[in-house]
Design a protein around this motif. Structure first.
Motif, short mmCIF file in Angstrom:
data_model
loop_
_atom_site.label_atom_id
_atom_site.label_comp_id
_atom_site.label_asym_id
_atom_site.label_seq_id
_atom_site.Cartn_x
_atom_site.Cartn_y
_atom_site.Cartn_z
N UNK A 1 2.13 2.07 -9.14
CA UNK A 1 0.98 1.17 -9.11
C UNK A 1 1.34 -0.28 -9.49
N UNK B 1 -10.97 -8.45 -3.85
CA UNK B 1 -12.21 -8.31 -4.59
C UNK B 1 -11.96 -8.47 -6.08
N UNK B 2 -10.87 -7.87 -6.58
CA UNK B 2 -10.55 -7.97 -8.00
C UNK B 2 -10.17 -9.40 -8.38
N UNK C 1 -9.22 -4.56 -1.76
CA UNK C 1 -9.50 -4.19 -3.15
C UNK C 1 -8.89 -5.20 -4.11
N UNK C 2 -7.71 -5.71 -3.73
CA UNK C 2 -7.05 -6.74 -4.54
C UNK C 2 -7.82 -8.05 -4.46
N UNK D 1 3.24 -1.93 -6.62
CA UNK D 1 2.29 -2.01 -5.52
C UNK D 1 1.29 -3.15 -5.72
N UNK D 2 0.77 -3.25 -6.94
CA UNK D 2 -0.21 -4.30 -7.24
C UNK D 2 0.44 -5.69 -7.15
N UNK D 3 1.69 -5.80 -7.61
CA UNK D 3 2.38 -7.08 -7.54
C UNK D 3 2.57 -7.50 -6.09
N UNK D 4 2.89 -6.54 -5.23
CA UNK D 4 3.06 -6.84 -3.81
C UNK D 4 1.73 -7.25 -3.19
N UNK E 1 0.84 -1.20 0.00
CA UNK E 1 0.00 0.00 0.00
C UNK E 1 0.87 1.26 0.00
N UNK F 1 0.95 3.49 -3.68
CA UNK F 1 -0.02 2.63 -4.37
C UNK F 1 -0.42 3.20 -5.72
N UNK G 1 -7.70 -1.73 2.85
CA UNK G 1 -8.39 -1.23 1.66
C UNK G 1 -7.66 -1.73 0.40
N UNK G 2 -6.34 -1.68 0.46
CA UNK G 2 -5.52 -2.14 -0.67
C UNK G 2 -5.61 -3.67 -0.82
#
Ligand code: SF4
Lengths: 499, 253
Positions: free
Chosen positions: B191, B229-230, B226-227, B194-197, B182, B187, B222-223
């Motif tokens: 991005x 959920x995706x 959110x991941x 961050x998303x890979x982590x 995050x 983030x 939240x991060x």
């Protein structure tokens, strides 16, 4: 791609994007960094006085940096007394010129090199090549990088991004161009690869009349230089040639031999997770009939005194280049070393490069943001460099500008371009937060329109919602609930009190 | 004991249920809780993005709101905002002094710094409880967020609290100490990394088979959430305060 200067690098996020998408690279890096980080943790846990050693290392370095002028003059005297010659280089260009002139004076056109960050920092190999002098790297990983016309991607293991198959291909294809070719039918087993490198390098050691090195430490008291290494190739370069030239950053000086006691414990454990380095070479000037008969020390500034002038940032000069911070960094693990656009990658690179080079270029302005500020680097650093603190400090310089020292002069830096919108947003948020009423109005608006909020965002917010959904906005912010349920007293109606 | 709840601007706006849980939990433990309505934001996002000077008025405002003698302690359900106050406010005061702007910031934050606690720290260290009488019949894995772990040194406080919860099975998260990616503006600014982590964190969490991933910081959740959920992960992010507030009579679903 053999440039040592990394000019024209794209900013970190763009460079990292490619690495993140390269699954082989990510797997290689993940495996390598996790193995070494776990070994390091075990090696460190063996010492009951680690915290004291860490504090001692920090204090020795801080003390030395505070009196750097004095210790450097003492070092110069000691080296010259012992038969060496000291040269001072204020930047890369000057250092390269000094070294090239020294090599040319010997009449040689080939030199062997001990792995050294300082000579990479100044792009020495390329500078020598321009003068018709070929520099041969003798560290195994450095050799792989050189033969592959590649850039190093790790401080300690420059070829960390390469696997065995790639190394075999590089050896087969390139070795003949540089000297003894790879043996016929070379496979990718580690022993065969090591043997091929050994044979290739042996020829160089025996032929070379000039050796070039850096140093891990320089002892002011005696003029002694210290190189620690694992393979022993450095020792060959330091003892066989007739002329030895060492290029060393001025921050590598320590006052006396006793100080080495601390670093010779913390460095190997932090870097290779060894209790002791397999090879520790020390030399003091020259000695008749033993080792090189000419010794030159080039003391390199190249942005270091400017860094020293910065109260917060100067702690980066404590670094002993162990690379523990790289191995533990989750960002380095995924972005790889090349994305940092500097010979110093990872967390230390993110704070050192923008200080040594300034924050003028895109890549340097982006490096202070190449971190989630998780603090793992600070936790492992054997000289307790608070890397997150320096990162935030440098972010301030990038977005706000401010006073800094460049080339020995105090200058006012302008903010890096491209931050105007963010600055305005931060200021606006600051104003809203200074008035609770404004915050509350915003929350209420968000709640009332909650059905309209998408879970993905357009514009700049796309960077978030490309991979993550947004939370749903609640029906009622907390403060409204509090006031609705407790607003009858109990301090719940103190809005505006502190304005 | 009278305590001021510093909920944080993120929780106030997006996660009011965390705030309600803290109030419920502390009240159950006999603490007199107040929510000073003048509170806004600690300034962490400003500070960490390089806007230290813009964070200063927020630090002063925070100290004005929470420094009052009427409160014995300030409690926050956020490791990173707790760390902002405790670790970085004093540093901001020092820097202002070093810049020749006098002592006033340092003096203004001084009273509030030592009495600010992250929630689990407050429960264990100040109230001296590990069993808060909670009931939560789910398998839970815990992510110790970076600022809680390293800046505040929360250590095993959260897991001690969770282990004492009736019905709860705590399972170990592989790579727990690794950042979730995050990092505030990180983030967005980085991005991809961050998303890979975040993805690796979610995969590790999934491998535990737990129903719930808990943490002491809603911004990290939240991060991660959110991941999740995706990635359509069948796992829920839940703030530790909500678990600790849950009881047999009033169970959190
Ligand atoms: S910053 Fe610290 S951990 Fe990183 S390489 Fe330097 S000494 Fe090692």
């Amino acid at each position: 791609m053999s440039g040592g200067t990394f000019v024209g690098m794209p900013a970190f996020p763009a460079a990292a994007r490619e690495a993140v998408g390269d699954t082989t690279l990510r797997a290689n890096l993940r495996h390598a960094t996790h193995t070494i980080r776990n070994k390091r943790a075990r090696a460190v846990a063996e010492l009951s006085d680690w915290d004291l050693l860490r504090e001692a290392g920090k204090q020795i370095k801080d003390h030395t940096l505070r009196h750097l002028d004095r210790y450097l003059v003492q070092l110069e005297e000691s080296v010259e007394r012992a038969g060496g010659t000291v040269h001072w280089a204020c930047d890369a260009e000057e250092a390269n010129r000094i070294v090239a002139d020294l090599v040319r004076a010997t009449g040689e056109t080939e030199v062997v090199k001990v792995k050294s960050m300082a000579t990479q920092e100044i792009g020495l190999n390329e500078a020598l090549e321009a003068e018709g002098i070929r520099a041969y790297e003798t560290d195994l990983a450095e050799l792989i990088v050189q033969l592959g016309r590649d850039r190093p991607s790790h401080i300690l293991v420059p070829a960390i991004h390469r696997n065995r198959g790639e190394i075999r291909d590089i050896f087969r294809k390139e070795m003949a161009d540089w000297g003894r070719p790879a043996p016929d039918g070379l496979t990718d087993t580690p022993t065969e690869l090591a043997e091929a490198a050994r044979l290739h390098l042996r020829e160089k050691f025996l032929r070379a009349k000039v050796g070039i090195s850096g140093a891990n430490f320089m002892v002011a008291e005696t003029g002694t230089l210290v190189v620690v290494e694992s393979e022993g190739n450095g020792r060959m370069c330091l003892t066989l040639p007739e002329t030895l030239i060492s290029v060393v950053g001025i921050e590598k000086v320590v006052p006396g031999w006793r100080d080495l006691e601390v670093f010779l414990q913390t460095l190997p454990r932090s870097s290779t997770a060894e209790r002791m380095n397999p090879y520790t070479s020390m030399w003091t000037g020259t000695t008749d009939q033993d080792g090189p008969n000419a010794f030159h020390l080039v003391l390199l500034d190249n942005g270091r005194t400017d860094t020293l002038a910065d109260e917060v940032g100067r702690q980066a000069l404590r670094c002993i280049r162990c690379s523990a911070c790289l191995n533990v960094c989750p960002v380095y693990e995924r972005a790889g070393g090349h994305a940092y656009g500097s010979v110093y990658p990872g967390p230390i690179g993110a704070i050192l490069s923008p200080q040594l080079r300034g924050t003028g270029s895109d890549i340097d302005a982006s490096l202070p943001y190449a971190s989630s500020l998780c603090g793992a680097c600070y936790e492992v650093c054997p000289v307790a460099i608070d890397i997150p603190e320096v990162l935030v400090h440098l972010r301030e310089r990038v977005v706000q500008g401010g006073e800094a020292t460049r080339g020995g002069n105090r200058v006012m830096l302008k903010p890096a371009k491209g931050h105007a919108a963010e600055r305005a947003a931060m200021r606006a948020a600051g104003l809203a937060f200074a008035r609770p009423g404004a915050l509350r109005a915003g929350q209420r608006l968000a709640s009332r329109t909650r059905r309209l909020h998408p879970r993905t965002l357009p514009g700049p917010g796309r960077a978030w919602s490309a991979s993550r959904d947004l939370p749903e906005v609640p029906v009622e912010p907390f403060r409204d609930w509090w006031q609705r349920t407790r607003g009858d007293g109990s301090g719940g109606t103190t809005e505006g009190n502190a304005q | 004991m009278r305590v001021a709840l510093f909920l944080t601007c993120v929780n106030d706006t997006l996660y009011p249920e965390t705030g309600r849980a803290v109030v419920k939990l502390l009240t159950r433990l006999g603490v007199d809780v107040d929510f000073p309505m003048a509170q806004t934001c600690c300034g962490q996002a400003h500070y960490n993005t390089g806007y230290r000077h813009q964070a200063e008025p927020l630090a002063r405002h925070f100290s004005d709101v929470f420094g009052s003698d009427a409160y014995d302690a300030v409690v926050t359900p956020s490791g990173s905002c707790g760390a902002m106050v405790r670790e970085l406010y004093p540093r901001m005061g020092e820097r202002a002094r070093a810049e020749g702007r006098g002592d006033s910031l340092a003096r203004s934050v001084a009273p509030v710094v030592p009495k600010t606690y992250e929630l689990t720290e407050f429960l264990v260290d100040v109230l001296g409880v590990t069993d808060v009488g909670a009931y939560y019949p789910h398998t839970v894995t815990y992510h110790p967020t970076c600022h809680g772990l390293r800046a505040l040194g929360l250590a095993d406080r959260p897991s001690r609290l969770l282990r004492a919860v009736k019905g709860l099975e705590l399972v170990e998260l592989p790579g727990a100490e690794e950042c979730c990616g995050f990092g505030g503006t990180f983030a967005v600014k980085n991005a991809d990394v961050s998303a890979a982590m975040g993805t690796d964190k979610v995969r590790n969490a999934e491998s535990t088979g737990a129903e719930v991933l808990s943490a002491a910081d809603n911004s990290c959740l939240m991060h991660i959430g959110g991941t999740m959920s995706r990635l359509r992960t069948a796992m829920r992010p839940v703030h530790i305060a909500e678990i600790l507030a849950s009881t047999e009579e009033e169970a959190l679903s």
